[in-house]
Write an enzyme that holds these catalytic residues in place. Structure first.
Site, PDB file in Angstrom:
ATOM      1  N   HIS A  90       0.795  -1.228   0.000  1.00  0.00           N
ATOM      2  CA  HIS A  90       0.000   0.000   0.000  1.00  0.00           C
ATOM      3  C   HIS A  90       0.826   1.276   0.000  1.00  0.00           C
ATOM      4  O   HIS A  90       0.281   2.363  -0.161  1.00  0.00           O
ATOM      5  CB  HIS A  90      -0.918   0.022   1.229  1.00  0.00           C
ATOM      6  CG  HIS A  90      -1.598  -1.275   1.477  1.00  0.00           C
ATOM      7  ND1 HIS A  90      -1.091  -2.231   2.331  1.00  0.00           N
ATOM      8  CD2 HIS A  90      -2.732  -1.798   0.950  1.00  0.00           C
ATOM      9  CE1 HIS A  90      -1.895  -3.283   2.333  1.00  0.00           C
ATOM     10  NE2 HIS A  90      -2.886  -3.051   1.506  1.00  0.00           N
ATOM     11  N   GLU A 143      -2.613   3.587   2.088  1.00  0.00           N
ATOM     12  CA  GLU A 143      -2.197   4.232   0.840  1.00  0.00           C
ATOM     13  C   GLU A 143      -2.305   5.751   0.940  1.00  0.00           C
ATOM     14  O   GLU A 143      -1.432   6.481   0.463  1.00  0.00           O
ATOM     15  CB  GLU A 143      -3.038   3.708  -0.323  1.00  0.00           C
ATOM     16  CG  GLU A 143      -2.548   4.210  -1.668  1.00  0.00           C
ATOM     17  CD  GLU A 143      -3.397   3.715  -2.825  1.00  0.00           C
ATOM     18  OE1 GLU A 143      -3.461   4.435  -3.835  1.00  0.00           O
ATOM     19  OE2 GLU A 143      -3.979   2.621  -2.721  1.00  0.00           O
ATOM     20  N   SER A 292      -6.825  -8.829  -3.158  1.00  0.00           N
ATOM     21  CA  SER A 292      -5.976  -9.454  -2.135  1.00  0.00           C
ATOM     22  C   SER A 292      -6.548 -10.773  -1.622  1.00  0.00           C
ATOM     23  O   SER A 292      -6.086 -11.303  -0.614  1.00  0.00           O
ATOM     24  CB  SER A 292      -5.777  -8.482  -0.966  1.00  0.00           C
ATOM     25  OG  SER A 292      -7.017  -7.983  -0.510  1.00  0.00           O
TER      26      SER A 292
END
Length: 340
Positions: A90, A143, A292
């Site tokens: 991220h 992020e 993910s």
């Protein structure tokens, strides 16, 4: 499992599951955990990807996850560490890189290259004197923290228009103000809804006519592709299953999209969470998964559905991606400080 007995057809969205950035990050952790096991155990800063099953599987291999590098000092007293830290997919603020180097840690930076691209743009635009409007869904998302950390003095966090008011730290795109409206650029979290991001940018463009807007390529290809796959399947199904962690931004956007298109969309992380009542009256079902989510979890759900419906037709809809990213190389503390 009676609620599943009427199911006749399942559409599996392609692409789904792991994207290139996730594959790169997980493979880096697995390979280096094995390569360094004689020296000690590996540490990862933040969850390598936002999926509990992935994290649990890596923990079973001796990998430690920390949210603060200060935790490494405690681990050093309790465990034998390899003095190597992996940064998650991220991204991370520059201050974390410096902290790792000052602690004498070797760094494996598994940040997704698409996130790194946004970081690079943030630094460049800040250096050129622009004000950066950074669109996201939460100030706590890793992020957003990483990109914001590249130029905090020039960055204003803005809520994607569907999330206005959910996080008071994110400004409303309809009312946000900047010190210099003549020099303003918009950047985005890569895992948002593509449609919502474009709508938010349109709002900002009306407010700031001279807004610099990056090309659509700045939106993550994997996020776009998974959302488009859901859109293709939606007219054919009566309900959707989305395999995702609640902490996965791209996964939760898939869930919201499926709900908006089909009405009945349900989130689960593991096959055993499947509930029969979700599928009452459903003959055609769509399934997708976050970038993910491991594929074996999707197949576990399909196996449960087949067990209740021996004649179930499973249709793979769409095409897989072929993009791959290079595994990161280890950086010494000196190399990290030089590039910080």
């Amino acid at each position: 499992m009676g609620g599943m007995s009427g199911l006749r057809r399942v559409y599996l969205a392609r692409p789904r599951g792991f994207c290139a950035g996730v594959v790169m990050a997980i493979e880096a952790v697995e390979r280096w955990a094995e390569a360094l096991k004689e020296k000690g155990e590996l540490v990862v800063y933040h969850e390598i990807v936002h999926n509990r099953v992935v994290v649990e599987r890596l923990q079973a291999k001796g990998v430690h996850f920390v949210e603060d590098l200060a935790e490494v000092e405690r681990l050093r007293r309790e465990r034998r560490l390899a003095d190597t830290v992996v940064f998650s997919a991220h991204g991370h603020p520059p201050a974390v890189r410096r902290q790792a180097a000052e602690m004498g840690l070797t760094v494996l930076d598994a940040t997704c290259p698409l996130v790194t691209k946004v970081h690079t743009e943030a630094k460049r635009y800040a250096k050129e004197g622009y004000w950066i409007l950074l669109i996201g869904d939460s100030a706590d998302h890793q992020e957003i923290k990483g990109t914001y950390g590249e130029a905090p003095e020039r960055t204003i966090l803005v809520a994607v228009h569907t999330h206005v008011g959910k996080d008071p730290r994110l400004a409303d795109p309809r009312t946000v103000e900047v010190p210099d409206p003549e020099r303003v650029v918009v950047l985005t979290q890569t895992t948002l809804s593509v449609d919502d991001t474009l709508a938010t940018i349109a709002i900002l463009k009306k407010r700031f006519p001279k807004l610099v807007v990056p090309s659509r390529k700045d939106l993550c290809y994997a996020t776009q592709n998974r959302q488009e796959a859901v859109k293709r399947i939606a007219p054919k199904v009566e309900a959707f299953l989305v395999l995702t962690s609640p902490h996965s931004s791209n996964g939760m956007r898939l869930l919201e999209l499926a709900q908006s298109l089909v009405g009945r969309a349900y989130r689960l992380e593991r096959p055993e969470e499947l509930r029969p009542e979700w599928l009452e009256g459903v003959e055609s079902l769509g399934i997708t998964s976050a970038a993910s989510t491991p594929e074996d979890l999707v197949q576990g759900v399909v196996a449960r559905l087949k067990a209740q419906n021996p004649g179930l037709e499973v249709v793979e809809e769409g095409a897989w991606e072929t993009i791959a990213f290079r595994e990161p190389k280890p950086l010494s503390p000196e190399e990290v400080l030089k590039g910080a």
